[in-house]
Design a protein around this motif. Structure first.
Motif, PDB file in Angstrom:
ATOM      1  N   PRO A  50       0.680  -1.302   0.029  1.00 50.48           N
ATOM      2  CA  PRO A  50      -0.133  -0.045  -0.053  1.00 50.48           C
ATOM      3  C   PRO A  50       0.873   1.353  -0.122  1.00 50.48           C
ATOM      4  CG  PRO A  50      -0.776  -1.542   1.738  1.00 50.48           C
ATOM      5  CD  PRO A  50       0.409  -2.054   1.185  1.00 50.48           C
ATOM      6  N   LEU A  51       2.091   1.411   0.741  1.00 47.28           N
ATOM      7  CA  LEU A  51       2.946   2.342   0.820  1.00 47.28           C
ATOM      8  C   LEU A  51       3.377   2.846  -0.712  1.00 47.28           C
ATOM      9  CD1 LEU A  51       4.527   4.297   2.641  1.00 47.28           C
ATOM     10  CD2 LEU A  51       6.460   2.661   2.279  1.00 47.28           C
ATOM     11  N   TRP A  52       3.827   1.796  -1.231  1.00 47.71           N
ATOM     12  CA  TRP A  52       4.452   2.023  -2.569  1.00 47.71           C
ATOM     13  C   TRP A  52       3.203   2.328  -3.717  1.00 47.71           C
ATOM     14  CZ3 TRP A  52       8.282  -2.756  -3.080  1.00 47.71           C
ATOM     15  CH2 TRP A  52       9.290  -2.734  -2.266  1.00 47.71           C
ATOM     16  N   ILE A  53       2.404   1.804  -3.684  1.00 46.29           N
ATOM     17  CA  ILE A  53       1.230   1.810  -4.690  1.00 46.29           C
ATOM     18  C   ILE A  53       0.580   3.367  -4.649  1.00 46.29           C
ATOM     19  CG2 ILE A  53      -1.019   1.249  -5.551  1.00 46.29           C
ATOM     20  CD1 ILE A  53       1.078  -0.597  -6.290  1.00 46.29           C
ATOM     21  N   CYS A  54       0.356   3.883  -3.161  1.00 47.28           N
ATOM     22  CA  CYS A  54      -0.147   5.149  -2.929  1.00 47.28           C
ATOM     23  C   CYS A  54       0.697   6.133  -3.278  1.00 47.28           C
ATOM     24  CB  CYS A  54      -0.713   5.046  -1.608  1.00 47.28           C
ATOM     25  SG  CYS A  54      -2.306   4.278  -1.388  1.00 47.28           S
ATOM     26  N   ALA A  55       1.904   5.786  -2.838  1.00 44.07           N
ATOM     27  CA  ALA A  55       3.226   6.681  -3.255  1.00 44.07           C
ATOM     28  C   ALA A  55       3.392   7.158  -4.729  1.00 44.07           C
ATOM     29  CB  ALA A  55       4.472   6.480  -2.874  1.00 44.07           C
ATOM     30  N   LEU A  56       3.284   6.125  -5.578  1.00 43.32           N
ATOM     31  CA  LEU A  56       3.402   6.220  -7.016  1.00 43.32           C
ATOM     32  C   LEU A  56       2.220   6.909  -7.691  1.00 43.32           C
ATOM     33  CD1 LEU A  56       5.159   2.813  -7.885  1.00 43.32           C
ATOM     34  CD2 LEU A  56       6.090   5.066  -7.987  1.00 43.32           C
ATOM     35  N   ALA A  57       0.886   6.316  -7.124  1.00 41.78           N
ATOM     36  CA  ALA A  57      -0.204   7.016  -7.855  1.00 41.78           C
ATOM     37  C   ALA A  57      -0.380   8.391  -7.509  1.00 41.78           C
ATOM     38  CB  ALA A  57      -1.408   6.515  -7.205  1.00 41.78           C
ATOM     39  N   THR A  58       0.140   8.930  -6.109  1.00 44.78           N
ATOM     40  CA  THR A  58       0.013  10.150  -6.083  1.00 44.78           C
ATOM     41  C   THR A  58       1.028  11.053  -6.683  1.00 44.78           C
ATOM     42  OG1 THR A  58      -0.733   9.701  -3.667  1.00 44.78           O
ATOM     43  CG2 THR A  58      -0.073  11.943  -3.958  1.00 44.78           C
ATOM     44  N   ALA A  59       2.213  10.620  -6.893  1.00 42.53           N
ATOM     45  CA  ALA A  59       3.267  11.343  -7.515  1.00 42.53           C
ATOM     46  C   ALA A  59       2.716  11.533  -8.780  1.00 42.53           C
ATOM     47  CB  ALA A  59       4.520  10.617  -7.238  1.00 42.53           C
ATOM     48  N   ALA A  60       2.378  10.480  -9.483  1.00 42.95           N
ATOM     49  CA  ALA A  60       1.673  10.432 -11.002  1.00 42.95           C
ATOM     50  C   ALA A  60       0.810  11.431 -11.027  1.00 42.95           C
ATOM     51  CB  ALA A  60       1.416   9.250 -11.413  1.00 42.95           C
ATOM     52  N   LEU A  61      -0.427  11.694 -10.271  1.00 45.29           N
ATOM     53  CA  LEU A  61      -1.442  12.319 -10.279  1.00 45.29           C
ATOM     54  C   LEU A  61      -1.087  13.757 -10.152  1.00 45.29           C
ATOM     55  CD1 LEU A  61      -4.531  12.499 -10.278  1.00 45.29           C
ATOM     56  CD2 LEU A  61      -4.753  12.208  -8.062  1.00 45.29           C
ATOM     57  N   GLY A  62       0.153  14.085  -9.279  1.00 46.41           N
ATOM     58  CA  GLY A  62       0.592  15.576  -8.980  1.00 46.41           C
ATOM     59  C   GLY A  62       0.885  16.083 -10.399  1.00 46.41           C
ATOM     60  N   PHE A  63       1.465  15.346 -11.354  1.00 48.58           N
ATOM     61  CA  PHE A  63       1.901  16.064 -12.655  1.00 48.58           C
ATOM     62  C   PHE A  63       0.640  16.577 -13.228  1.00 48.58           C
ATOM     63  CE2 PHE A  63       5.336  13.172 -11.659  1.00 48.58           C
ATOM     64  CZ  PHE A  63       6.344  14.020 -11.726  1.00 48.58           C
ATOM     65  N   SER A  64      -0.547  16.285 -13.017  1.00 46.07           N
ATOM     66  CA  SER A  64      -1.766  16.876 -13.641  1.00 46.07           C
ATOM     67  C   SER A  64      -2.538  17.743 -12.699  1.00 46.07           C
ATOM     68  CB  SER A  64      -2.748  15.769 -14.367  1.00 46.07           C
ATOM     69  OG  SER A  64      -3.376  15.000 -13.468  1.00 46.07           O
ATOM     70  N   ALA A  65      -2.445  17.307 -11.349  1.00 48.23           N
ATOM     71  CA  ALA A  65      -3.146  18.127 -10.411  1.00 48.23           C
ATOM     72  C   ALA A  65      -2.624  19.444 -10.186  1.00 48.23           C
ATOM     73  CB  ALA A  65      -3.338  17.365  -9.109  1.00 48.23           C
ATOM     74  N   GLY A 248       2.080   6.554   2.400  1.00 50.03           N
ATOM     75  CA  GLY A 248       2.294   6.356   1.012  1.00 50.03           C
ATOM     76  C   GLY A 248       1.782   7.483   0.093  1.00 50.03           C
ATOM     77  N   ALA A 249       0.684   8.129   0.564  1.00 47.63           N
ATOM     78  CA  ALA A 249       0.281   9.313  -0.340  1.00 47.63           C
ATOM     79  C   ALA A 249       0.899  10.566   0.072  1.00 47.63           C
ATOM     80  CB  ALA A 249      -1.417   9.516   0.140  1.00 47.63           C
ATOM     81  N   CYS A 250       1.268  10.521   1.359  1.00 50.62           N
ATOM     82  CA  CYS A 250       2.328  11.804   1.936  1.00 50.62           C
ATOM     83  C   CYS A 250       3.558  11.862   1.232  1.00 50.62           C
ATOM     84  CB  CYS A 250       2.326  11.663   3.298  1.00 50.62           C
ATOM     85  SG  CYS A 250       0.907  12.167   4.328  1.00 50.62           S
ATOM     86  N   LEU A 251       3.889  10.490   0.919  1.00 48.12           N
ATOM     87  CA  LEU A 251       5.339  10.311   0.302  1.00 48.12           C
ATOM     88  C   LEU A 251       5.176  10.694  -1.291  1.00 48.12           C
ATOM     89  CD1 LEU A 251       8.258   9.333   0.955  1.00 48.12           C
ATOM     90  CD2 LEU A 251       7.698   7.178   0.266  1.00 48.12           C
ATOM     91  N   GLY A 252       4.282  10.498  -1.821  1.00 45.78           N
ATOM     92  CA  GLY A 252       4.172  10.716  -3.060  1.00 45.78           C
ATOM     93  C   GLY A 252       3.629  12.141  -3.347  1.00 45.78           C
TER      94      GLY A 252
END
Length: 363
Positions: A50-65, A248-252
């Motif tokens: 969960p840590l890795w998945i949410c970190a990657l998802a959040t980091a990726a989403l940030g490039f559009s958000a 993970g989301a915080c990390l992303g």
């Protein structure tokens, strides 16, 4: 001696370096904690996946958000009486909590298959994020650093917090009436846990809000605290996964919030994070552990209380009092004393990690 001359960092820290060290440290910690608990790091109910998945998802989403927030002109207004170095941050998009908090909440709900405990914690976290969003929106709308009134914010925090505690009491959550003490001892508090938990929700959300004052400070320290709290509640796998998802989301989010920040989390993020920490601690009986785990947030809060109290106590006929610190919260005092922003964040990360290790050792 001038504090700026006294404080000479041995090497220059960058936001990217801090993010890299924190990412590796949290990943290794999650792998180690899963291994010692006999869990595969690649199974759903673990800390690592969960840590890795949410970190990657959040980091990726940030490039559009982040560009979307820029297009909406959701720029942060900077306090004129704050550190002058922060004035250059004016206009940086705020309200970043609207994209990293939902990633964690939706992932936790899906992973837990809508476990009642996770649904309740998600509801509390979302409600506190909503309070923060109202505050951020007023700041953006009026182009000032004043959002909704403090009384309204506190009333909403108390209201949502009371509803959560009432739910926990009525459903008789297994650990709601017990306070976990060091070395596995339990202290039955019965109905006293209700006001204690209620207070913790309001206090913790405001404490993380106060800590959110430097690039990457709140996101990184809360990510550390959440991962450690997840390890503490591993006997309740659904809550463990929730903590790992939000960590993970915080990390992303730090991929965009590290120094120099491209986006700030705003109250939307900081109030939600504190509420989430307290909500999980309430349901697992780990309020005392959270007090130690969140020692940095406590110090930040106490520095504000001490500053205001001392100023009022020493106020003269001219209405001006003395100050204990150059500015509160404490991270601002350090910055005005000559500490570089990234070094303050690095030291806070280190202290947060040590507090996490201490908590996991004694609880």
């Amino acid at each position: 001696m001038d504090a700026k001359l006294f404080y000479r960092p041995l090497f220059r820290l960058s936001g990217t370096l801090l993010l890299g060290v924190l990412t590796v440290s949290l990943s290794m910690a999650a792998l180690y904690l899963d291994w010692t608990a006999g869990r595969s790091p690649f199974q759903i109910q673990s800390l690592t996946l969960p840590l890795w998945i949410c970190a990657l998802a959040t980091a990726a989403l940030g490039f559009s958000a982040v560009p979307m927030l820029q297009a909406l002109k959701a720029g942060q207004s900077i306090r004129e009486d704050g550190p002058q170095s922060h004035l250059k941050k004016a206009g940086t998009p705020t309200m970043g909590g609207i994209f990293f908090i939902p990633v964690a909440l939706m992932a936790a709900l899906a992973w837990s298959k809508f476990s009642p405990a996770v649904v309740a914690v998600v509801a509390l976290t979302f409600s506190y994020a909503f309070i923060g969003w109202l505050d951020d929106w007023q700041i953006i709308r009026h182009k000032s650093n004043k959002g909704i009134s403090p009384h309204m914010k506190l009333a909403m925090q108390i209201g949502f917090g009371g509803a959560f505690c009432l739910w926990a009491a009525l459903t008789q959550s297994p650990n709601i009436a017990n306070l976990t003490l060091p070395f596995g001892h339990l202290l039955p508090l019965g109905l006293l846990m209700f006001p204690l938990g209620w207070f913790a929700l309001v206090a913790e959300s405001n404490a993380t809000n106060l800590t959110d004052g430097l690039d990457g400070l709140a996101a990184g320290t809360v990510a550390i605290a959440l991962l450690a709290l997840g390890a503490l509640v591993s006997s309740t796998p659904d809550l463990m996964v929730f903590c790992a998802c939000l960590s993970g989301a915080c990390l992303g989010f730090l991929a965009h919030n590290r120094n120099p920040a491209r986006v700030f989390m705003g109250d939307t993020g900081s109030l939600a994070l504190g509420g989430a920490l307290a909500a999980v601690a309430i349901l697992s009986g780990n309020l005392l552990a959270l007090l130690i785990l969140g020692g940095l947030f406590l110090v930040e809060t106490l520095s504000v209380i001490a500053q205001v109290s001392y100023f009022k106590a020493t106020k003269g006929p001219d209405g001006i009092g003395k100050r204990l610190f150059k500015m509160s919260p404490y991270h601002n005092h350090l910055e005005l004393s000559g500490w570089a922003e990234t070094h303050i964040v690095g030291v806070f990360y280190l202290m947060g990690g040590l507090l996490a290790c201490l908590t996991l050792t004694v609880f």
